[in-house]
Scaffold this motif. Structure first.
Motif, PDB file in Angstrom:
ATOM      1  N   GLY A  18       0.819  -1.206   0.000  1.00 20.67           N
ATOM      2  CA  GLY A  18       0.000   0.000   0.000  1.00 20.67           C
ATOM      3  C   GLY A  18       0.855   1.258   0.000  1.00 20.67           C
ATOM      4  N   ALA A  19       0.216   2.386   0.364  1.00 19.10           N
ATOM      5  CA  ALA A  19       0.922   3.673   0.336  1.00 19.10           C
ATOM      6  C   ALA A  19       2.095   3.683   1.299  1.00 19.10           C
ATOM      7  N   MET A  20       1.898   3.178   2.523  1.00 18.18           N
ATOM      8  CA  MET A  20       2.986   3.146   3.493  1.00 18.18           C
ATOM      9  C   MET A  20       4.107   2.245   3.015  1.00 18.18           C
ATOM     10  N   SER A  21       3.750   1.126   2.396  1.00 18.42           N
ATOM     11  CA  SER A  21       4.779   0.211   1.888  1.00 18.42           C
ATOM     12  C   SER A  21       5.629   0.884   0.823  1.00 18.42           C
ATOM     13  N   GLY A  22       5.013   1.703  -0.016  1.00 15.31           N
ATOM     14  CA  GLY A  22       5.770   2.414  -1.033  1.00 15.31           C
ATOM     15  C   GLY A  22       6.817   3.320  -0.414  1.00 15.31           C
ATOM     16  N   LEU A  23       6.458   4.001   0.678  1.00 14.27           N
ATOM     17  CA  LEU A  23       7.408   4.857   1.377  1.00 14.27           C
ATOM     18  C   LEU A  23       8.514   4.028   2.034  1.00 14.27           C
ATOM     19  N   VAL A  24       8.125   2.862   2.568  1.00 14.44           N
ATOM     20  CA  VAL A  24       9.098   1.981   3.207  1.00 14.44           C
ATOM     21  C   VAL A  24      10.113   1.468   2.185  1.00 14.44           C
ATOM     22  N   ALA A  43      15.542   1.355   0.006  1.00  9.30           N
ATOM     23  CA  ALA A  43      16.431   1.429  -1.166  1.00  9.30           C
ATOM     24  C   ALA A  43      17.535   2.455  -0.928  1.00  9.30           C
ATOM     25  N   LYS A  44      17.212   3.568  -0.277  1.00  8.14           N
ATOM     26  CA  LYS A  44      18.212   4.598   0.008  1.00  8.14           C
ATOM     27  C   LYS A  44      19.259   4.106   0.996  1.00  8.14           C
ATOM     28  N   LEU A  45      18.861   3.147   1.857  1.00  4.94           N
ATOM     29  CA  LEU A  45      19.805   2.622   2.838  1.00  4.94           C
ATOM     30  C   LEU A  45      20.777   1.623   2.211  1.00  4.94           C
ATOM     31  N   GLY A  46      20.497   1.210   0.991  1.00  7.16           N
ATOM     32  CA  GLY A  46      21.424   0.318   0.301  1.00  7.16           C
ATOM     33  C   GLY A  46      21.325  -1.133   0.713  1.00  7.16           C
ATOM     34  N   LEU A  47      20.131  -1.622   0.994  1.00  2.16           N
ATOM     35  CA  LEU A  47      19.947  -3.026   1.346  1.00  2.16           C
ATOM     36  C   LEU A  47      20.423  -3.934   0.211  1.00  2.16           C
ATOM     37  N   ASN A  48      20.968  -5.073   0.550  1.00  2.41           N
ATOM     38  CA  ASN A  48      21.465  -6.012  -0.452  1.00  2.41           C
ATOM     39  C   ASN A  48      20.344  -6.496  -1.360  1.00  2.41           C
ATOM     40  N   ALA A  89       9.698  -2.989  -9.052  1.00  2.00           N
ATOM     41  CA  ALA A  89      10.342  -2.513 -10.280  1.00  2.00           C
ATOM     42  C   ALA A  89      11.096  -1.218 -10.048  1.00  2.00           C
ATOM     43  N   GLY A  90      10.600  -0.390  -9.151  1.00  2.00           N
ATOM     44  CA  GLY A  90      11.236   0.900  -8.908  1.00  2.00           C
ATOM     45  C   GLY A  90      12.562   0.818  -8.175  1.00  2.00           C
ATOM     46  N   VAL A  91      12.811  -0.321  -7.506  1.00  2.00           N
ATOM     47  CA  VAL A  91      14.051  -0.445  -6.719  1.00  2.00           C
ATOM     48  C   VAL A  91      14.850  -1.679  -7.107  1.00  2.00           C
ATOM     49  N   GLY A  92      14.449  -2.336  -8.190  1.00  2.00           N
ATOM     50  CA  GLY A  92      15.150  -3.550  -8.605  1.00  2.00           C
ATOM     51  C   GLY A  92      14.963  -4.696  -7.633  1.00  2.00           C
ATOM     52  N   GLY A  93      13.795  -4.750  -7.010  1.00  2.00           N
ATOM     53  CA  GLY A  93      13.532  -5.784  -6.016  1.00  2.00           C
ATOM     54  C   GLY A  93      12.770  -6.979  -6.566  1.00  2.00           C
ATOM     55  N   ARG A  94      12.314  -7.830  -5.665  1.00  2.00           N
ATOM     56  CA  ARG A  94      11.560  -9.032  -6.018  1.00  2.00           C
ATOM     57  C   ARG A  94      10.125  -8.866  -5.545  1.00  2.00           C
TER      58      ARG A  94
END
Length: 467
Positions: A191-197, A202-207, A224-229
Motif C-alpha cells: 500500500g501507500a505506506m509500503s511504497g514509502l518503506v 532502497a536509500k539505505l542500500g539493502l542487499n 520494479a522501482g528499486v530492482g527488487g523481487r
C-alpha cells in the motif's frame, strides 16, 4: 463550502483505541458510504494512517454535518461512545483548514516533520478524485495543503529534524543485523505506506528487497522501482521469505495478525529485526518473544519518540518557521475567501441598482416620453446609468478590499443589511471556525436538528481541543 474534520489520532487517543478504530478495506468502504449518505455532507476525503483516522468533509451546515460524520463513524468502527467520544476532535471552517496544514507539514505527526504524511494526503486527494467523492472546494483545500506542506519542507530545515517512523524504528537495526549492504529486507504489503518503506530501504542500500502482497501487480510495481523481487502473499511464501530475511517490515491493512510465531522459522544464530507499522498490528506480540527476533511496533515507537522529545534551539527555530509559513498562508487563504464571499453581495447590490434604474427609466419615459425628443431621453438614460456606475464603483471596490483585509467583520452580511439585499444572493455570514474535542454521545445524533451553538458545545463536552 464549509470544511469539517472529525477524527482521532495519536495525540488524542491511546494506541489500543486507535488499533480498535483502524479500518480495513471493507470498513473504509462502509464508512465512506455512510458519511456520503448524510444529508449535510457534500464531499469526503478519508485519511487513514497507522496513527490517525480523519474524516475531511465539505458540509452544508456545521451541526448537521457533525451529526452525519459522528454517526457514520461510530456505526462503522463499532466502538461504544463511552470509549470513543473522549478521544474524538472536530475542527470546523478556518480552524479545520489550519489543522489540515499542520497535518500536511508534519507538525501533528508522531514523528515531527515526517514527510510521509504528504504522500498520505496526496493519496486522499487522488483517491477522492478517482471516486468522484470530492467537491471542487474540498479538492482545492487538499491541493493547498499539499502545496504548503511542500513549501514547509523546501523553505525550512524541517527535513533535517524530521524523524520518520521507519527511521526511528531502524535506529537500532544495524546493531542487530549488521551491515545493511549485506542484509536482505522483506516488506509485507504494497500500500501507500509500503511504497514509502520500500523507497526508504532502497536509500539505505539493502542487499536485496523483496515485497509480498496479495495483489501481485501492486508488489511488482513497487519492486520494479528499486530492482527488487515481488511475490504473492501466501503462508508458504511468507514462511520461506521470513526465514531468508534479516529485516522485515510489515504494513498491511489486514485485520488480525499476518505474521505469527508459526510462520517465523529462524536459523539459530541468525537474528532478525522486525518492524510492525500496521494498525491494527500485523505481527503477533509473541513473535517478539522468540529467540533471535527483535520486534518494534507502534507502541515502542511512540515510547521512543516520547523519550526523545523535540527540543534544542534548531528544532524550536524550525518549528517556528513552519508555523510562520502556516500563519502567512492562512492569512492569504482567508483574504482570498473573503474576497470570493463579497462577490455575490456586490453582484446582488449591482443587480438591485440596475432594477431600480430600469424602473426609474421606465417611469421617466412613461411620464414625458410623448413630449420629449428620443435623443434627449437616450442621453438622459445614459447619464443616469453613468451616475449609478460612478456611485457604486468606489463602495464596491472598497468593500472588496476591506473584505480581503478584514478580521472578524463580515462585509458581505453588512452590505446585505445596508441595502436590504435578499439572503439568497449569498450575502449571509458563516459560523466562525471552531475546534472542539470530547464528543458527548447523548447529543451527536441530535446535532443535525439543533441550531444553537450551546447544543454543539454540549455535544462535545464543552471543551476545546488542543491546537
Amino acid at each position: 463550502m464549509a470544511l469539517l474534520i472529525l477524527g482521532l489520532s495519536h495525540r488524542s487517543a491511546p494506541m489500543p483505541v486507535l488499533d480498535a478504530a483502524a479500518l480495513d478495506a471493507a470498513a473504509g468502504e462502509r464508512l465512506r458510504e455512510a458519511v456520503l449518505a448524510g444529508s449535510y455532507v457534500n464531499g469526503l476525503g478519508l485519511l487513514s494512517t497507522c496513527n490517525r483516522l480523519e474524516l475531511i468533509a465539505d458540509v452544508s451546515a456545521f451541526h448537521g454535518g457533525l451529526a452525519d460524520l459522528g454517526s457514520a463513524l461510530v456505526d462503522t468502527v463499532g466502538i461504544d461512545w463511552q470509549t470513543l467520544a473522549p478521544h474524538l476532535y472536530a475542527h470546523y471552517d478556518e480552524r479545520a483548514m489550519e489543522h489540515l496544514l499542520h497535518v500536511a507539514c508534519g507538525l501533528d505527526s508522531m514523528a515531527l516533520g515526517e514527510a510521509q504524511i504528504l504522500g498520505q494526503v496526496r493519496q486522499v486527494l487522488s483517491e477522492g478524485q478517482r471516486r468522484k467523492e470530492l467537491t471542487g472546494e474540498l479538492s482545492q483545500a487538499l491541493q493547498q495543503a499539499l502545496r504548503i506542506g511542500k513549501r514547509a519542507h523546501a523553505e525550512t530545515e524541517l527535513d533535517s529534524v524530521a524523524r520518520s517512523l521507519l527511521g526511528t524504528a531502524l535506529d537500532s537495526a544495524p546493531g542487530v543485523i549488521g551491515d545493511y549492504a549485506k542484509a536482505k529486507a522483506l516488506v509485507v504489503g504494497a500500500g501507500a505506506m509500503s511504497g514509502l518503506v520500500v523507497a526508504s530501504l532502497a536509500k539505505l542500500g539493502l542487499n536485496r528487497i523483496s515485497i509480498v502482497n496479495r495483489s501481485l501487480d501492486r508488489a511488482e510495481r513497487l519492486a520494479a522501482g528499486v530492482g527488487g523481487r515481488a511475490l504473492p502473499l501466501t503462508p508458504e511464501t511468507l514462511e520461506t521469505e521470513i526465514a531468508d530475511a534479516d529485516l522485515i517490515v510489515s504494513c498491511t491493512g489486514a485485520r488480525g495478525a499476518v505474521i505469527t510465531p508459526d510462520l517465523v522459522r529462524r536459523v539459530p544464530g541468525r537474528p532478525a529485526f522486525v518492524v510492525d507499522l500496521a494498525l491494527p498490528r500485523d505481527v503477533a506480540p509473541e513473535v517478539g518473544e522468540m529467540e533471535d527476533v527483535t520486534l518494534i511496533g507502534l507502541d515502542d515507537l511512540a515510547e521512543r519518540l516520547r523519550e526523545a522529545p523535540h527540543s534544542g534551539d534548531k528544532v524550536t527555530a524550525v518549528i517556528a518557521q513552519v508555523r510562520a509559513i502556516i500563519a502567512q498562508e492562512m492569512n492569504r487563504l482567508g483574504a482570498e475567501r473573503r474576497a470570493r464571499e463579497i462577490g455575490p453581495a456586490v453582484a446582488a447590490l449591482r443587480s438591485r441598482a440596475a432594477e431600480v434604474l430600469e424602473l426609474e427609466i421606465a417611469r421617466l419615459r412613461s411620464k414625458i416620453g410623448r413630449d420629449a425628443d428620443e435623443r434627449v431621453l437616450a442621453e438622459a438614460e445614459t447619464a443616469m446609468r453613468r451616475v449609478a456606475d460612478k456611485i457604486l464603483h468606489t463602495p464596491t471596490v472598497r468593500a472588496k478590499e476591506l473584505a480581503a483585509d478584514a478580521q472578524g467583520v463580515d462585509y458581505a452580511a453588512l452590505l446585505g443589511v445596508l441595502f436590504d439585499l435578499p439572503s439568497g444572493d449569498g450575502v449571509k455570514g458563516h459560523v466562525a471556525g471552531q475546534h472542539i474535542g470530547g464528543i458527548d454521545p447523548a447529543h451527536v445524533r441530535l446535532a443535525g436538528n439543533r441550531s444553537d451553538e450551546d447544543t454543539v458545545l454540549r455535544a462535545f463536552g464543552g471543551r476545546e481541543a488542543a491546537s
